[in-house]
Structure formats: structure tokens, C-alpha cells
Write a protein that holds these residues in place. Structure first.
Motif, PDB file in Angstrom:
ATOM      1  N   PRO A 377      -8.267  18.108   1.227  1.00 42.98           N
ATOM      2  CA  PRO A 377      -8.564  18.338   2.646  1.00 42.98           C
ATOM      3  C   PRO A 377      -7.879  17.330   3.560  1.00 42.98           C
ATOM      4  CG  PRO A 377     -10.513  17.500   1.497  1.00 42.98           C
ATOM      5  CD  PRO A 377      -9.468  17.746   0.449  1.00 42.98           C
ATOM      6  N   LEU A 378      -7.390  16.230   2.980  1.00 43.55           N
ATOM      7  CA  LEU A 378      -6.749  15.209   3.817  1.00 43.55           C
ATOM      8  C   LEU A 378      -5.214  15.297   3.811  1.00 43.55           C
ATOM      9  CD1 LEU A 378      -9.097  12.175   3.055  1.00 43.55           C
ATOM     10  CD2 LEU A 378      -9.060  13.628   5.073  1.00 43.55           C
ATOM     11  N   CYS A 379      -4.681  16.408   3.274  1.00 46.30           N
ATOM     12  CA  CYS A 379      -3.221  16.476   3.148  1.00 46.30           C
ATOM     13  C   CYS A 379      -2.522  16.524   4.514  1.00 46.30           C
ATOM     14  CB  CYS A 379      -2.792  17.641   2.285  1.00 46.30           C
ATOM     15  SG  CYS A 379      -3.331  19.212   2.926  1.00 46.30           S
ATOM     16  N   GLY A 380      -3.219  16.977   5.538  1.00 51.71           N
ATOM     17  CA  GLY A 380      -2.628  17.007   6.880  1.00 51.71           C
ATOM     18  C   GLY A 380      -2.253  15.595   7.335  1.00 51.71           C
ATOM     19  N   ILE A 381      -3.014  14.617   6.878  1.00 48.85           N
ATOM     20  CA  ILE A 381      -2.737  13.225   7.272  1.00 48.85           C
ATOM     21  C   ILE A 381      -1.391  12.784   6.707  1.00 48.85           C
ATOM     22  CG2 ILE A 381      -3.478  10.826   6.934  1.00 48.85           C
ATOM     23  CD1 ILE A 381      -6.332  11.707   7.212  1.00 48.85           C
ATOM     24  N   ASP A 382      -1.097  13.183   5.454  1.00 46.71           N
ATOM     25  CA  ASP A 382       0.198  12.817   4.856  1.00 46.71           C
ATOM     26  C   ASP A 382       1.337  13.400   5.688  1.00 46.71           C
ATOM     27  OD1 ASP A 382      -1.223  11.628   2.860  1.00 46.71           O
ATOM     28  OD2 ASP A 382      -1.249  13.426   1.594  1.00 46.71           O
ATOM     29  N   PHE A 383       1.146  14.636   6.124  1.00 46.50           N
ATOM     30  CA  PHE A 383       2.153  15.316   6.949  1.00 46.50           C
ATOM     31  C   PHE A 383       2.361  14.551   8.269  1.00 46.50           C
ATOM     32  CE2 PHE A 383       2.586  18.509  10.428  1.00 46.50           C
ATOM     33  CZ  PHE A 383       3.866  18.962  10.143  1.00 46.50           C
ATOM     34  N   GLN A 384       1.244  14.163   8.900  1.00 42.82           N
ATOM     35  CA  GLN A 384       1.347  13.405  10.164  1.00 42.82           C
ATOM     36  C   GLN A 384       2.079  12.090   9.935  1.00 42.82           C
ATOM     37  OE1 GLN A 384      -2.866  12.960  10.985  1.00 42.82           O
ATOM     38  NE2 GLN A 384      -2.843  14.569  12.512  1.00 42.82           N
ATOM     39  N   LYS A 385       1.687  11.403   8.852  1.00 43.83           N
ATOM     40  CA  LYS A 385       2.263  10.073   8.576  1.00 43.83           C
ATOM     41  C   LYS A 385       3.766  10.159   8.365  1.00 43.83           C
ATOM     42  CE  LYS A 385       0.535   6.341   6.610  1.00 43.83           C
ATOM     43  NZ  LYS A 385      -0.178   5.376   5.809  1.00 43.83           N
ATOM     44  N   GLU A 386       4.176  11.203   7.645  1.00 46.02           N
ATOM     45  CA  GLU A 386       5.605  11.352   7.360  1.00 46.02           C
ATOM     46  C   GLU A 386       6.397  11.466   8.676  1.00 46.02           C
ATOM     47  OE1 GLU A 386       6.373  14.535   4.588  1.00 46.02           O
ATOM     48  OE2 GLU A 386       8.519  14.447   5.088  1.00 46.02           O
ATOM     49  N   LEU A 387       5.869  12.300   9.595  1.00 49.27           N
ATOM     50  CA  LEU A 387       6.547  12.457  10.895  1.00 49.27           C
ATOM     51  C   LEU A 387       6.550  11.148  11.688  1.00 49.27           C
ATOM     52  CD1 LEU A 387       5.187  15.864  12.266  1.00 49.27           C
ATOM     53  CD2 LEU A 387       7.485  15.383  11.453  1.00 49.27           C
ATOM     54  N   GLU A 388       5.411  10.469  11.673  1.00 49.60           N
ATOM     55  CA  GLU A 388       5.284   9.234  12.458  1.00 49.60           C
ATOM     56  C   GLU A 388       6.220   8.142  11.918  1.00 49.60           C
ATOM     57  OE1 GLU A 388       0.575  10.177  13.313  1.00 49.60           O
ATOM     58  OE2 GLU A 388       1.085   8.344  12.259  1.00 49.60           O
ATOM     59  N   GLU A 389       6.364   8.086  10.584  1.00 47.41           N
ATOM     60  CA  GLU A 389       7.246   7.063   9.988  1.00 47.41           C
ATOM     61  C   GLU A 389       8.717   7.381  10.261  1.00 47.41           C
ATOM     62  OE1 GLU A 389       4.097   5.770   6.507  1.00 47.41           O
ATOM     63  OE2 GLU A 389       5.816   7.010   5.946  1.00 47.41           O
ATOM     64  N   LYS A 390       9.047   8.678  10.206  1.00 49.21           N
ATOM     65  CA  LYS A 390      10.440   9.075  10.497  1.00 49.21           C
ATOM     66  C   LYS A 390      10.784   8.710  11.938  1.00 49.21           C
ATOM     67  CE  LYS A 390      11.395  12.848   7.341  1.00 49.21           C
ATOM     68  NZ  LYS A 390      11.204  14.266   7.138  1.00 49.21           N
ATOM     69  N   ALA A 391       9.854   8.995  12.859  1.00 51.96           N
ATOM     70  CA  ALA A 391      10.099   8.685  14.277  1.00 51.96           C
ATOM     71  C   ALA A 391      10.283   7.177  14.459  1.00 51.96           C
ATOM     72  CB  ALA A 391       8.947   9.189  15.144  1.00 51.96           C
ATOM     73  N   PHE A 392       9.518   6.396  13.702  1.00 52.00           N
ATOM     74  CA  PHE A 392       9.624   4.927  13.807  1.00 52.00           C
ATOM     75  C   PHE A 392      11.030   4.473  13.418  1.00 52.00           C
ATOM     76  CE2 PHE A 392       9.076   0.615  12.036  1.00 52.00           C
ATOM     77  CZ  PHE A 392       8.440  -0.008  13.100  1.00 52.00           C
ATOM     78  N   LYS A 393      11.525   5.018  12.313  1.00 53.24           N
ATOM     79  CA  LYS A 393      12.882   4.625  11.852  1.00 53.24           C
ATOM     80  C   LYS A 393      13.922   5.072  12.868  1.00 53.24           C
ATOM     81  CE  LYS A 393      12.144   4.267   6.938  1.00 53.24           C
ATOM     82  NZ  LYS A 393      11.623   5.257   6.022  1.00 53.24           N
ATOM     83  N   LEU A 394      13.790   6.323  13.347  1.00 52.10           N
ATOM     84  CA  LEU A 394      14.776   6.835  14.312  1.00 52.10           C
ATOM     85  C   LEU A 394      14.795   6.028  15.607  1.00 52.10           C
ATOM     86  CD1 LEU A 394      14.293  10.674  13.931  1.00 52.10           C
ATOM     87  CD2 LEU A 394      16.435   9.440  13.630  1.00 52.10           C
ATOM     88  N   GLY A 395      13.645   5.468  15.953  1.00 42.90           N
ATOM     89  CA  GLY A 395      13.571   4.687  17.198  1.00 42.90           C
ATOM     90  C   GLY A 395      14.126   3.286  17.056  1.00 42.90           C
ATOM     91  N   GLY A 396      14.463   2.870  15.831  1.00 49.37           N
ATOM     92  CA  GLY A 396      15.013   1.525  15.643  1.00 49.37           C
ATOM     93  C   GLY A 396      14.049   0.576  14.963  1.00 49.37           C
ATOM     94  N   SER A 397      12.956   1.104  14.422  1.00 45.13           N
ATOM     95  CA  SER A 397      11.963   0.328  13.658  1.00 45.13           C
ATOM     96  C   SER A 397      11.335  -0.813  14.456  1.00 45.13           C
ATOM     97  CB  SER A 397      12.603  -0.236  12.377  1.00 45.13           C
ATOM     98  OG  SER A 397      13.017   0.823  11.562  1.00 45.13           O
ATOM     99  N   ASN A 398      11.061  -0.583  15.733  1.00 48.75           N
ATOM    100  CA  ASN A 398      10.382  -1.629  16.521  1.00 48.75           C
ATOM    101  C   ASN A 398       9.474  -1.031  17.604  1.00 48.75           C
ATOM    102  OD1 ASN A 398      12.347  -0.553  17.995  1.00 48.75           O
ATOM    103  ND2 ASN A 398      13.588  -2.403  18.204  1.00 48.75           N
ATOM    104  N   TYR A 399       8.922   0.128  17.342  1.00 51.23           N
ATOM    105  CA  TYR A 399       8.009   0.845  18.250  1.00 51.23           C
ATOM    106  C   TYR A 399       8.710   1.347  19.519  1.00 51.23           C
ATOM    107  CZ  TYR A 399       4.572  -0.996  15.066  1.00 51.23           C
ATOM    108  OH  TYR A 399       3.877  -1.296  13.933  1.00 51.23           O
ATOM    109  N   PHE A 400      10.060   1.369  19.525  1.00 52.00           N
ATOM    110  CA  PHE A 400      10.751   2.083  20.587  1.00 52.00           C
ATOM    111  C   PHE A 400      10.754   3.561  20.155  1.00 52.00           C
ATOM    112  CE2 PHE A 400      13.843  -1.583  21.879  1.00 52.00           C
ATOM    113  CZ  PHE A 400      12.754  -2.382  22.166  1.00 52.00           C
ATOM    114  N   ALA A 401      10.481   4.465  21.095  1.00 47.00           N
ATOM    115  CA  ALA A 401      10.417   5.878  20.698  1.00 47.00           C
ATOM    116  C   ALA A 401      11.813   6.494  20.677  1.00 47.00           C
ATOM    117  CB  ALA A 401       9.546   6.638  21.679  1.00 47.00           C
TER     118      ALA A 401
END
Ligand SMILES: Cc1cc2nc3c(=O)[nH]c(=O)nc-3n(C[C@H](O)[C@H](O)[C@H](O)COP(=O)(O)OP(=O)(O)OC[C@H]3O[C@@H](n4cnc5c(N)ncnc54)[C@H](O)[C@@H]3O)c2cc1C
Length: 432
Positions: A377-401
Motif C-alpha cells: 500500500p505504500l508503493c506510491g511513496i516510492d514513486f513520489q521519491k523517485e520523481l523528487e530525487e530526479k528533480a533534485f539532481k536535475l536542479g543541480g543537487s542543492n534544492y534549486f528547482a
């Protein structure tokens, strides 16, 4: 009381002038009016060359029979909240977001003194911590835009919309006014408080409850649950400043932990608490100039002093998905709202005046349990996390979006130059 509906006004009038206009139009003598209040105010901007306000006013009058042509105000009856008052130990509420605060207020109003446990800081310290994050990029994972007194909505637009039609909606607004929110929220069709005002409203609410006997523990995490024979007997809390743990016993525990406390969800899952997968939505923030939105909604002819305009769009696709805008923030900012290290989460925020140059909203698409193969039932969280981590890397890994022009997004192209600047607060943004 009697109701005067559908009062159309094509000028910027003060409240008293609206009353005079309505009385004159309905041939009601002002001397007969004992009490009155505006009960609704909205804007009709369907025709750009004829934009007007629509008001409703409730009045209490002498000689009511004279005004039989007016409808009576419908009395709202509230289902009685039944609370068993024989608590051996005070009830515990985990979370000081809107759910937790209103649960606590309901106990207090029934003469019961609850214990409120909140992992984040009180709202003043929380604001300092968030400001520091915006300046330095140093994230506090337990006190941030999503966690802390007031909950996830405090550092947002402070919109008070709800998809439900319940008499309690009005009650909630009345409580906010009691604790310092502007009284206009009682009648505006889209009530809004704004982060700047909401902070003191939340503080006043807590101070009132403490005076009446509630106990608030900030920087305190509910880290385990004492469950025996399928019954809750209490919780284990950790003081996050001293790292000390202790038990608090109670057979009444309210979980008001919101949407993002993932570690607590995992803990509850380990404890065999029943959970189900649910639908949710994911997406991005889109920004435009507020002046463009005003022009689109109001045109250029009107002389009325209208508030910054908003919008709502939706599109239902044949494959069952819907794409829609949500949490539109007129005159607002896009802010970094992460609560976990190395992830990007964004939100829209605005102050009471909504006087920022840009407008923004979330553009979302729904996902359903059938999108995930995992039975957890918590698999949606893994999906969210994957997107959030990818966005972090794309932003330069310093909370820039990461940021992209809408046209480029549609054409799946990298953006290299922006004509207009983003309002994103965590210093700035990277293109991707
Ligand atoms: C970024 C964002 C922006 C939003 N903007 C708006 C808006 O403008 N208007 C609107 O109507 N809605 C908005 N929403 C939705 C709204 O915030 C939520 O509907 C609302 O906050 C839910 O209230 P809640 O009390 O259930 O949970 P929350 O507000 O999430 O509060 C839960 C609280 O519980 C605490 N907590 C969690 N786990 C523990 C634990 N184990 N121990 C101790 N404390 C714990 C958290 O720190 C948090 O403070 C927004 C939501 C988000 C995430």
C-alpha cells in the motif's frame, strides 16, 4: 434573519454603501434594520465589458412581516459531536496541522485537555528555520514548509477552499476569524488568509488552548506506538532536542500526521495497522505574469479595483486520466518545500495582499493504484521519491528547482534562456 440575494454592484463600494444600495433597491427602511452582515461576495467576470460584484446580505429587521418578499436565512444545524468525557488519561493528538489543531480545539470546547505532539517547531521558530533554508539551502527535515505548527498549508497561499459542502466549513472559518483572520473570509467566495497573517492566527489559537489546559510538545516525534491485543495503549515520543525517549499512555490517540510523514507511515505499517493504496496526483508548478492572468480574466475595460485574478482549468482524457490545475496562487511565489534530504518538492505561497509579480499554480495528473505493480500500500511513496530525487539532481543537487519554458516542455526540448524570471524561492533555479 432575512436574506437579500443577488445584489449586483458595478462600483467599488464600502460595506455600509453596499447595505444602503441593497435597502434602496428592495424598498427597505434603514430604521427597520436591527443587525446585518454580508454573507457572500463574488465577482461575475463572464462579460469583460460588464464585470460586477454579486453580494448577499443577511438582515434582522423590525416589522419582519412587512418584508415577506425576502427569504428567511436557513438555519444551519450541526450534528452534535459526542465525546466520551471519562478519559483515564488525556487524549493524544499527533500532529499540529489543521486536523490536529481543530481536533484539539474540539476537545478543549468540550472541557477535555488534550496532549498535542508535533515533530516540528512552533510557528515562529519554524518561520526562522524556513527562512534560513531559503537563504542557505540547509534543510531541517523535521521543521520545514511541510512540518511544524500549522501543518503543510501554513507556508502556502492560505486558501481556505474545500471540496466538501459541510456546515462545519463555516465553523472553521468562524474559528479562524475568532483567532485573528480577516472577517472577509466569512463571505468571500474564495476565502484566503495568506502566510503572513496565518502565522499569527495559528499562534493565537495555540495560546488560547494552552490557557484552557491543552499541552503542546513541539520538537517531539511520535516514534513508536504501544499496541496490545489490537488496542492502542499509548505512544513513545522522542524529544528531538535532547534525544530522550519516553512513554505517554492513553487509550485515545488521534493520528493527524498529514500527507508527508513517510517514516511514520512505515512505522505504522510495521505495526500491522491496516492501510490501502489510494489515488493521488503529481505534477509541476507553472508560472505566468499576474498581469497576463488579470487581462485574460478581467479584460482591460473595467475600472473596478478587482483582486488579482485566479483560474482553474481541467481536461478529462479518454484513458481515464485528468489533467487539472490546483492551488493557483495569484501574486504568489513558488517555494522549495522539501522535507527529505536530496529531494525537490515545490509549492505555491502568497501573502495576504497577493502582490507578487507572478502567478503560479500546480498542473497535475492523477495516478491510481493500477499504475503500480507492487502490492504494497505504500508503493506510491516510492514513486513520489523517485520523481523528487530526479528533480533534485536535475536542479543541480542543492534544492534549486529544475525549470523549463512551457513551450519547450511541450516540445520536449531543453530550455536555455528565460525571458521572464521565475519567483522560485530557494535562491534560484537551473534549466534542464
Ligand atoms: C506543500 C503544500 C501546500 C498546500 N497548500 C494548501 C493551500 O494553500 N490551501 C489548502 O487548502 N490546502 C493546501 N495544502 C493541503 C493542506 O496543507 C492539507 O490538506 C492540510 O495541511 C492537511 O492537514 P493535516 O493536519 O491533515 O496535515 P498536515 O498539515 O500535513 O500536518 C501534519 C502535522 O503532523 C506532524 N507530524 C507528522 N508525523 C508526526 C510524528 N510522527 N510525530 C509528531 N508530529 C508529526 C507534521 O510535522 C505536521 O506538522 C497544501 C499541502 C501541501 C503539502
Amino acid at each position: 434573519m432575512l436574506k437579500i440575494n443577488n445584489i449586483k454592484i458595478r462600483a467599488d463600494l464600502k460595506d455600509e454603501e453596499v447595505l444602503d444600495f441593497a435597502l434602496k433597491k428592495n424598498k427597505i427602511k434603514k430604521d427597520d434594520v436591527l443587525e446585518w452582515n454580508i454573507s457572500k461576495k463574488s465577482i461575475d467576470a463572464r462579460k469583460k465589458d460588464d464585470i460586477f460584484y454579486v453580494y448577499s446580505i443577511d438582515i434582522k429587521v423590525k416589522n419582519e412581516e412587512k418584508y415577506h418578499f425576502l427569504d428567511k436565512v436557513k438555519k444551519i444545524s450541526f450534528p452534535k459531536v459526542k465525546i466520551n468525557k471519562n478519559f483515564s488519561n488525556p487524549p493524544i493528538i499527533i500532529g499540529a496541522g489543521p486536523s490536529g489543531l481543530f481536533a484539539a480545539l474540539t476537545f478543549i470546547e468540550n472541557g477535555i485537555r488534550p496532549i498535542v505532539i508535533e515533530q516540528g517547531q512552533d510557528v515562529d521558530k519554524r518561520k526562522e528555520t524556513i527562512d534560513n533554508f531559503f537563504k542557505t539551502g540547509k534543510l531541517n527535515t523535521l521543521s520545514n514548509v511541510q512540518f511544524g505548527e500549522g501543518g503543510a498549508g501554513t507556508f502556502s497561499d492560505g486558501k481556505l477552499n474545500s471540496g466538501i459542502n459541510s456546515p462545519y466549513c463555516k465553523k472553521v472559518l468562524e474559528k479562524f476569524v475568532l483567532f485573528g483572520a480577516p472577517k472577509e473570509i466569512l463571505y468571500e467566495s474564495k476565502p484566503h488568509i495568506g502566510t503572513d497573517k496565518l502565522i499569527s492566527v495559528i499562534k493565537n489559537m495555540r495560546e488560547y488552548m494552552i490557557k484552557k489546559g491543552a499541552n503542546f510538545y513541539f520538537n517531539t516525534k511520535a516514534c513508536d506506538f504501544l499496541i496490545k491485543d489490537n488496542k492502542i495503549n499509548g505512544i513513545i515520543v522522542k524529544d528531538l532536542l535532547t534525544n530522550e525517549k519516553r512513554e505517554i499512555l492513553s487509550s485515545d490517540v488521534i493520528l493527524a500526521i498529514g500527507h508527508s510523514s513517510r517514516d511514520t507511515f512505515y512505522k505504522l505499517f510495521d505495526k500491522n495497522i491496516y492501510m490501502e493504496k489510494k489515488n493521488f496526483s503529481v505534477g509541476v508548478r507553472i508560472e505566468h505574469l499576474q498581469s497576463d492572468i488579470n487581462k485574460a480574466q478581467y479584460g482591460t475595460i473595467t475600472k473596478l479595483r478587482l483582486p488579482p485574478a485566479d483560474y482553474k482549468l481541467s481536461c478529462h482524457l479518454e484513458n481515464g486520466r485528468s489533467c487539472y490545475t490546483f492551488c493557483m496562487c495569484p501574486g504568489g511565489y513558488v517555494i522549495a518545500s522539501s522535507s527529505e534530504e536530496n529531494t525537490i518538492v515545490t509549492n505555491g505561497m502568497s501573502n495576504f495582499l497577493r502582490d507578487g509579480k507572478n502567478a503560479n499554480s500546480a498542473v497535475l495528473v492523477n495516478v491510481t493504484p493500477s499504475d503500480f505493480e507492487s502490492p504494497s500500500p505504500l508503493c506510491g511513496i516510492d514513486f513520489q521519491k523517485e520523481l523528487e530525487e530526479k528533480a533534485f539532481k536535475l536542479g543541480g543537487s542543492n534544492y534549486f528547482a529544475p525549470i523549463q519554458k512551457f513551450g519547450d516542455f511541450l516540445e520536449n526540448k531543453k530550455t536555455t534562456k528565460l525571458r521572464k524570471s521565475s519567483s522560485y524561492i530557494q535562491t534560484r533555479s537551473y534549466f534542464f
